[in-house]
Design a protein around this motif. Structure first.
Motif, PDB file in Angstrom:
ATOM      1  N   LYS A 168       0.864  -1.063   0.134  1.00 26.92           N
ATOM      2  CA  LYS A 168       0.076  -0.061   0.037  1.00 26.92           C
ATOM      3  C   LYS A 168       0.864   1.208  -0.181  1.00 26.92           C
ATOM      4  O   LYS A 168       0.503   2.268  -0.765  1.00 26.92           O
ATOM      5  CB  LYS A 168      -1.031   0.255   1.197  1.00 26.92           C
ATOM      6  CG  LYS A 168      -1.925  -1.156   1.147  1.00 26.92           C
ATOM      7  CD  LYS A 168      -2.905  -1.329   2.358  1.00 26.92           C
ATOM      8  CE  LYS A 168      -3.878  -2.521   2.243  1.00 26.92           C
ATOM      9  NZ  LYS A 168      -4.583  -2.258   3.542  1.00 26.92           N
ATOM     10  N   ASP A 169       1.776   1.156   0.710  1.00 30.33           N
ATOM     11  CA  ASP A 169       2.868   2.511   0.907  1.00 30.33           C
ATOM     12  C   ASP A 169       3.547   2.455  -0.518  1.00 30.33           C
ATOM     13  O   ASP A 169       3.967   3.422  -0.845  1.00 30.33           O
ATOM     14  CB  ASP A 169       3.726   2.298   2.037  1.00 30.33           C
ATOM     15  CG  ASP A 169       3.173   2.612   3.116  1.00 30.33           C
ATOM     16  OD1 ASP A 169       2.215   3.221   3.110  1.00 30.33           O
ATOM     17  OD2 ASP A 169       3.853   2.202   4.410  1.00 30.33           O
ATOM     18  N   ARG A 170       3.787   1.198  -1.274  1.00 28.55           N
ATOM     19  CA  ARG A 170       4.510   1.211  -2.560  1.00 28.55           C
ATOM     20  C   ARG A 170       3.661   1.830  -3.467  1.00 28.55           C
ATOM     21  O   ARG A 170       4.276   2.520  -4.369  1.00 28.55           O
ATOM     22  CB  ARG A 170       4.579  -0.362  -2.612  1.00 28.55           C
ATOM     23  CG  ARG A 170       5.426  -0.345  -4.165  1.00 28.55           C
ATOM     24  CD  ARG A 170       5.756  -1.779  -4.466  1.00 28.55           C
ATOM     25  NE  ARG A 170       4.492  -2.382  -4.701  1.00 28.55           N
ATOM     26  CZ  ARG A 170       4.578  -3.850  -5.051  1.00 28.55           C
ATOM     27  NH1 ARG A 170       5.770  -4.378  -5.220  1.00 28.55           N
ATOM     28  NH2 ARG A 170       3.473  -4.217  -5.557  1.00 28.55           N
ATOM     29  N   ALA A 171       2.326   1.746  -3.577  1.00 32.52           N
ATOM     30  CA  ALA A 171       1.222   2.289  -4.334  1.00 32.52           C
ATOM     31  C   ALA A 171       1.605   4.064  -4.299  1.00 32.52           C
ATOM     32  O   ALA A 171       1.456   4.678  -5.145  1.00 32.52           O
ATOM     33  CB  ALA A 171      -0.090   1.761  -3.980  1.00 32.52           C
ATOM     34  N   ARG A 172       1.465   4.469  -2.833  1.00 32.14           N
ATOM     35  CA  ARG A 172       1.648   5.740  -2.487  1.00 32.14           C
ATOM     36  C   ARG A 172       2.800   6.327  -3.225  1.00 32.14           C
ATOM     37  O   ARG A 172       2.887   7.691  -3.698  1.00 32.14           O
ATOM     38  CB  ARG A 172       1.445   5.774  -1.190  1.00 32.14           C
ATOM     39  CG  ARG A 172       0.034   5.535  -0.645  1.00 32.14           C
ATOM     40  CD  ARG A 172      -0.005   5.764   0.921  1.00 32.14           C
ATOM     41  NE  ARG A 172      -1.417   5.321   1.623  1.00 32.14           N
ATOM     42  CZ  ARG A 172      -1.412   4.263   2.373  1.00 32.14           C
ATOM     43  NH1 ARG A 172      -0.389   3.489   2.617  1.00 32.14           N
ATOM     44  NH2 ARG A 172      -2.568   4.037   2.703  1.00 32.14           N
ATOM     45  N   GLU A 173       3.911   5.558  -2.781  1.00 30.12           N
ATOM     46  CA  GLU A 173       5.538   6.145  -3.643  1.00 30.12           C
ATOM     47  C   GLU A 173       5.180   6.075  -4.879  1.00 30.12           C
ATOM     48  O   GLU A 173       5.794   7.087  -5.561  1.00 30.12           O
ATOM     49  CB  GLU A 173       6.317   5.108  -2.888  1.00 30.12           C
ATOM     50  CG  GLU A 173       7.645   5.381  -3.478  1.00 30.12           C
ATOM     51  CD  GLU A 173       8.116   6.859  -3.078  1.00 30.12           C
ATOM     52  OE1 GLU A 173       9.058   7.501  -3.443  1.00 30.12           O
ATOM     53  OE2 GLU A 173       7.638   7.344  -1.770  1.00 30.12           O
ATOM     54  N   ALA A 174       4.548   5.199  -5.529  1.00 27.41           N
ATOM     55  CA  ALA A 174       4.575   5.119  -7.010  1.00 27.41           C
ATOM     56  C   ALA A 174       3.810   6.250  -7.584  1.00 27.41           C
ATOM     57  O   ALA A 174       4.219   7.073  -8.496  1.00 27.41           O
ATOM     58  CB  ALA A 174       4.164   3.764  -7.550  1.00 27.41           C
ATOM     59  N   TYR A 175       2.639   6.703  -6.808  1.00 30.60           N
ATOM     60  CA  TYR A 175       1.861   8.035  -7.221  1.00 30.60           C
ATOM     61  C   TYR A 175       2.468   9.052  -7.179  1.00 30.60           C
ATOM     62  O   TYR A 175       2.504  10.053  -7.921  1.00 30.60           O
ATOM     63  CB  TYR A 175       0.688   7.814  -6.384  1.00 30.60           C
ATOM     64  CG  TYR A 175      -0.227   9.035  -6.700  1.00 30.60           C
ATOM     65  CD1 TYR A 175      -1.150   8.798  -7.642  1.00 30.60           C
ATOM     66  CD2 TYR A 175      -0.100  10.125  -6.016  1.00 30.60           C
ATOM     67  CE1 TYR A 175      -2.286  10.243  -7.914  1.00 30.60           C
ATOM     68  CE2 TYR A 175      -0.988  11.495  -6.390  1.00 30.60           C
ATOM     69  CZ  TYR A 175      -1.732  11.310  -7.350  1.00 30.60           C
ATOM     70  OH  TYR A 175      -2.751  12.267  -7.507  1.00 30.60           O
ATOM     71  N   LEU A 176       3.405   9.062  -6.018  1.00 28.76           N
ATOM     72  CA  LEU A 176       4.323  10.204  -5.978  1.00 28.76           C
ATOM     73  C   LEU A 176       5.457  10.625  -7.101  1.00 28.76           C
ATOM     74  O   LEU A 176       5.720  11.669  -7.519  1.00 28.76           O
ATOM     75  CB  LEU A 176       5.054  10.288  -4.597  1.00 28.76           C
ATOM     76  CG  LEU A 176       6.000  11.215  -4.090  1.00 28.76           C
ATOM     77  CD1 LEU A 176       5.300  12.719  -4.165  1.00 28.76           C
ATOM     78  CD2 LEU A 176       6.743  11.094  -2.780  1.00 28.76           C
ATOM     79  N   GLN A 177       5.993   9.396  -7.338  1.00 28.29           N
ATOM     80  CA  GLN A 177       7.015   9.352  -8.380  1.00 28.29           C
ATOM     81  C   GLN A 177       6.354   9.662  -9.563  1.00 28.29           C
ATOM     82  O   GLN A 177       6.975  10.537 -10.684  1.00 28.29           O
ATOM     83  CB  GLN A 177       7.969   8.158  -8.302  1.00 28.29           C
ATOM     84  CG  GLN A 177       8.663   7.863  -6.992  1.00 28.29           C
ATOM     85  CD  GLN A 177       9.634   7.004  -7.228  1.00 28.29           C
ATOM     86  OE1 GLN A 177      10.103   6.559  -8.289  1.00 28.29           O
ATOM     87  NE2 GLN A 177      10.040   6.187  -5.950  1.00 28.29           N
ATOM     88  N   ILE A 178       5.169   9.269 -10.215  1.00 24.11           N
ATOM     89  CA  ILE A 178       4.749   9.179 -11.388  1.00 24.11           C
ATOM     90  C   ILE A 178       3.949  10.694 -11.760  1.00 24.11           C
ATOM     91  O   ILE A 178       4.292  11.356 -12.526  1.00 24.11           O
ATOM     92  CB  ILE A 178       3.545   8.361 -11.383  1.00 24.11           C
ATOM     93  CG1 ILE A 178       4.242   6.867 -11.672  1.00 24.11           C
ATOM     94  CG2 ILE A 178       2.765   8.627 -12.795  1.00 24.11           C
ATOM     95  CD1 ILE A 178       2.895   5.744 -11.692  1.00 24.11           C
ATOM     96  N   THR A 179       3.425  11.362 -10.535  1.00 21.90           N
ATOM     97  CA  THR A 179       2.516  12.563 -10.693  1.00 21.90           C
ATOM     98  C   THR A 179       3.529  13.680 -10.261  1.00 21.90           C
ATOM     99  O   THR A 179       3.315  14.969 -10.340  1.00 21.90           O
ATOM    100  CB  THR A 179       1.522  12.359  -9.943  1.00 21.90           C
ATOM    101  OG1 THR A 179       1.679  12.409  -8.554  1.00 21.90           O
ATOM    102  CG2 THR A 179       0.465  11.435 -10.452  1.00 21.90           C
TER     103      THR A 179
END
Length: 268
Positions: free
Chosen positions: A185-196
């Motif tokens: 779940k934290d990985r998805a949040r980190e991915a969102y941060l890096q993508i957007t």
């Protein structure tokens, strides 16, 4: 309804009929003496181990039994249905026939694998679910999916066999690879941060990741930075001893349950 959609209906009906036959066989088996001798509090993996076993060609035990055959047929029809619908890009998931399938998860696994999803609004939850289902998610020039399984070491030094989150931009200049075992779940949040380029605003609906298996041995007010030599924390050797002790107790408990089930099956 086109020809392809019409051809999916017979397979869906076969899957539903096989599901009914399995549930009837399961009901008969649960009424038998073997099931009555078992503890109802035990998980399904112990009560109904045959549901989790492989097919006749994949398992060393003889599955020439009506209950096991019905189990295999119902599961394999769900797998075949999922593959067919994925191949022709059909989505019967809203059908009541699919919703009530006992082995619905087997259908979903095959149906979702590699399914292309075009996203209009990206969120951490969308990223998390797409990678978990192994979809191919498209958003704003990005393609996000799950990578190849491999071992990755978590923050406690434990190796886990997982799939990374892979995000590639159509320009070919940007690529993100995140592992973070046990923190999906934290990985998805980190991915969102890096993508957007910015953190998600508001509640993402994912909630916290489950606690690591090492964490229950520490009280909240005892958790310290293990990398800090001045930190007052539980010694690692003591922590390992606690984990080994608990593991031994669990193994002994499982052995006692197995012996009890064997004794129940022995003729008088």
């Amino acid at each position: 309804m086109n020809i392809i959609q019409q051809s999916a209906l017979p397979m869906l009906i076969k899957a539903a009929l096989a599901d009914v036959q399995f549930k009837v066989a399961q009901g008969i088996w649960k009424a038998g003496i073997q099931h009555q001798l078992m503890d109802e509090s035990q998980p399904d993996s112990i009560l109904y181990p045959s549901e989790k076993w492989g097919t006749t060609t994949e398992h060393r035990f003889d599955r020439n039994h009506p209950y096991l055959q019905a189990c295999d047929e119902a599961r394999e029809m769900c797998v075949a249905l999922g593959r067919f619908c994925r191949k022709f890009n059909l989505d019967p998931s809203t059908s009541p026939l699919v919703k009530n399938l006992y082995f619905k998860s087997f259908f979903e696994e095959k149906f979702e694998l590699g399914r292309v999803v075009v996203c209009t609004e990206l969120t951490p939850a969308v990223l998390h679910d797409a990678v978990e289902k192994r979809n191919v998610l498209h958003w704003g020039g990005w393609t996000i999916t799950a990578g190849k399984r491999d071992f990755s070491t978590d923050a406690y030094g434990v190796d886990e066999y997982i799939r990374p989150l892979i995000a590639k931009h159509e320009s070919g200049e940007l690529e993100i690879e995140l592992w973070m075992p046990g923190q999906f779940k934290d990985r998805a949040r980190e991915a969102y941060l890096q993508i957007t380029g910015s953190a998600f605003a508001g509640e993402d609906g994912l909630g916290p990741d489950p606690r690591h298996m090492c964490e229950p041995y520490l009280e909240d007010d005892e958790i310290r930075d293990f990398d800090d030599p001045d930190s007052d924390h539980i010694d690692c050797e003591d922590l390992i001893d606690l984990m080994v002790f608990d593991a031994k107790q669990e193994i002994n408990h499982m052995c006692e349950e197995a012996l009890q089930r064997i004794a129940c099956d022995m003729p008088l």
